[in-house]
Design a protein around this motif. Structure first.
Motif, PDB file in Angstrom:
ATOM      1  N   VAL A 129       8.938   4.075  -1.928  1.00 45.68           N
ATOM      2  CA  VAL A 129       7.923   3.155  -1.424  1.00 45.68           C
ATOM      3  C   VAL A 129       6.713   3.159  -2.353  1.00 45.68           C
ATOM      4  CG1 VAL A 129       6.363   2.646   0.497  1.00 45.68           C
ATOM      5  CG2 VAL A 129       8.659   3.495   0.951  1.00 45.68           C
ATOM      6  N   LEU A 130       6.187   1.974  -2.609  1.00 49.74           N
ATOM      7  CA  LEU A 130       4.962   1.803  -3.374  1.00 49.74           C
ATOM      8  C   LEU A 130       3.945   1.106  -2.479  1.00 49.74           C
ATOM      9  CD1 LEU A 130       3.485   2.022  -6.088  1.00 49.74           C
ATOM     10  CD2 LEU A 130       4.400  -0.229  -6.652  1.00 49.74           C
TER      11      LEU A 130
ATOM     12  N   PHE B 256      10.269  -0.331  -2.725  1.00 46.62           N
ATOM     13  CA  PHE B 256       9.802  -1.148  -1.613  1.00 46.62           C
ATOM     14  C   PHE B 256       8.283  -1.216  -1.717  1.00 46.62           C
ATOM     15  CE2 PHE B 256       8.517  -1.447   2.968  1.00 46.62           C
ATOM     16  CZ  PHE B 256       8.914  -2.765   3.158  1.00 46.62           C
ATOM     17  N   ALA B 257       7.764  -2.345  -2.166  1.00 49.60           N
ATOM     18  CA  ALA B 257       6.320  -2.541  -2.297  1.00 49.60           C
ATOM     19  C   ALA B 257       5.810  -3.160  -1.002  1.00 49.60           C
ATOM     20  CB  ALA B 257       6.014  -3.446  -3.483  1.00 49.60           C
TER      21      ALA B 257
ATOM     22  N   ILE C  92       6.476  -5.694   6.861  1.00 51.81           N
ATOM     23  CA  ILE C  92       7.247  -6.521   5.929  1.00 51.81           C
ATOM     24  C   ILE C  92       6.696  -6.326   4.522  1.00 51.81           C
ATOM     25  CG2 ILE C  92       7.981  -8.856   5.309  1.00 51.81           C
ATOM     26  CD1 ILE C  92       9.110  -7.926   7.979  1.00 51.81           C
ATOM     27  N   GLY C  93       7.610  -6.098   3.584  1.00 54.00           N
ATOM     28  CA  GLY C  93       7.233  -5.931   2.184  1.00 54.00           C
ATOM     29  C   GLY C  93       8.288  -6.574   1.309  1.00 54.00           C
ATOM     30  N   CYS C  94       8.372  -6.123   0.075  1.00 52.28           N
ATOM     31  CA  CYS C  94       9.298  -6.722  -0.874  1.00 52.28           C
ATOM     32  C   CYS C  94       9.989  -5.646  -1.699  1.00 52.28           C
ATOM     33  CB  CYS C  94       8.516  -7.666  -1.797  1.00 52.28           C
ATOM     34  SG  CYS C  94       9.543  -8.697  -2.836  1.00 52.28           S
ATOM     35  N   LEU C  95      11.301  -5.755  -1.816  1.00 54.44           N
ATOM     36  CA  LEU C  95      12.040  -4.894  -2.732  1.00 54.44           C
ATOM     37  C   LEU C  95      11.762  -5.411  -4.135  1.00 54.44           C
ATOM     38  CD1 LEU C  95      15.348  -4.655  -0.726  1.00 54.44           C
ATOM     39  CD2 LEU C  95      13.810  -2.761  -1.237  1.00 54.44           C
TER      40      LEU C  95
ATOM     41  N   LEU D  46      10.369  -2.793   6.963  1.00 54.26           N
ATOM     42  CA  LEU D  46      10.248  -1.341   7.027  1.00 54.26           C
ATOM     43  C   LEU D  46      10.779  -0.856   8.367  1.00 54.26           C
ATOM     44  CD1 LEU D  46       9.061   1.324   5.888  1.00 54.26           C
ATOM     45  CD2 LEU D  46       6.907   0.687   6.971  1.00 54.26           C
ATOM     46  N   LEU D  47      11.797   0.014   8.325  1.00 55.73           N
ATOM     47  CA  LEU D  47      12.365   0.573   9.555  1.00 55.73           C
ATOM     48  C   LEU D  47      11.781   1.946   9.838  1.00 55.73           C
ATOM     49  CD1 LEU D  47      16.109  -0.457   9.026  1.00 55.73           C
ATOM     50  CD2 LEU D  47      14.339  -1.658  10.334  1.00 55.73           C
TER      51      LEU D  47
END
Length: 119
Positions: A15-16, A53-54, A73-76, A101-102
């Motif tokens: 994760v970032l 995962f940003a 909610i983010g972005c791979l 994100l779970l």
């Protein structure tokens, strides 16, 4: 190399956490990175060819974010390029796929999460 378009669930994705920025699929984002855990995640993702995962932090002043400090909610993202400038990294990311994100957890070395890719 993985077919990033067909990702279902990614276990232990690095994760970032982003401060004041958001990344979207097909977007190129250049960021400055100073946190040690973020630097390690970027270097590991670059070396192993993994996605990060940003995800945006809700409060940019939080130095050690937990799941409640991050949006769901983010972005791979794929790490495209890294440049070291002093103690910071200048990193170019490419958004690949929106993800949810779970679960989020912190280890001694980095931030990890289980995420589900979204359409």
């Amino acid at each position: 190399m993985t077919d990033f378009e067909n990702i279902g669930i990614t276990e232990n994705c690095l994760v970032l956490p982003l401060r004041g920025l958001t990344c979207f699929p097909k977007m190129i984002l250049t960021i400055d990175v100073g946190r040690q855990k973020s630097k390690k995640a970027i270097n590991e993702a670059l070396i192993k060819g993994q996605l990060l995962f940003a995800v945006t932090q809700k409060d940019i002043t939080v130095d050690t974010p937990t799941q409640k400090d991050l949006y769901s909610i983010g972005c791979l993202c794929r790490v495209k390029q890294v440049l070291t400038i002093g103690k910071e990294l200048k990193v170019m990311l490419e958004g690949v796929r929106k993800a949810k994100l779970l679960t989020f957890f912190e280890t001694n070395d980095d931030y990890c999460a289980t995420v589900r890719a979204l359409n």
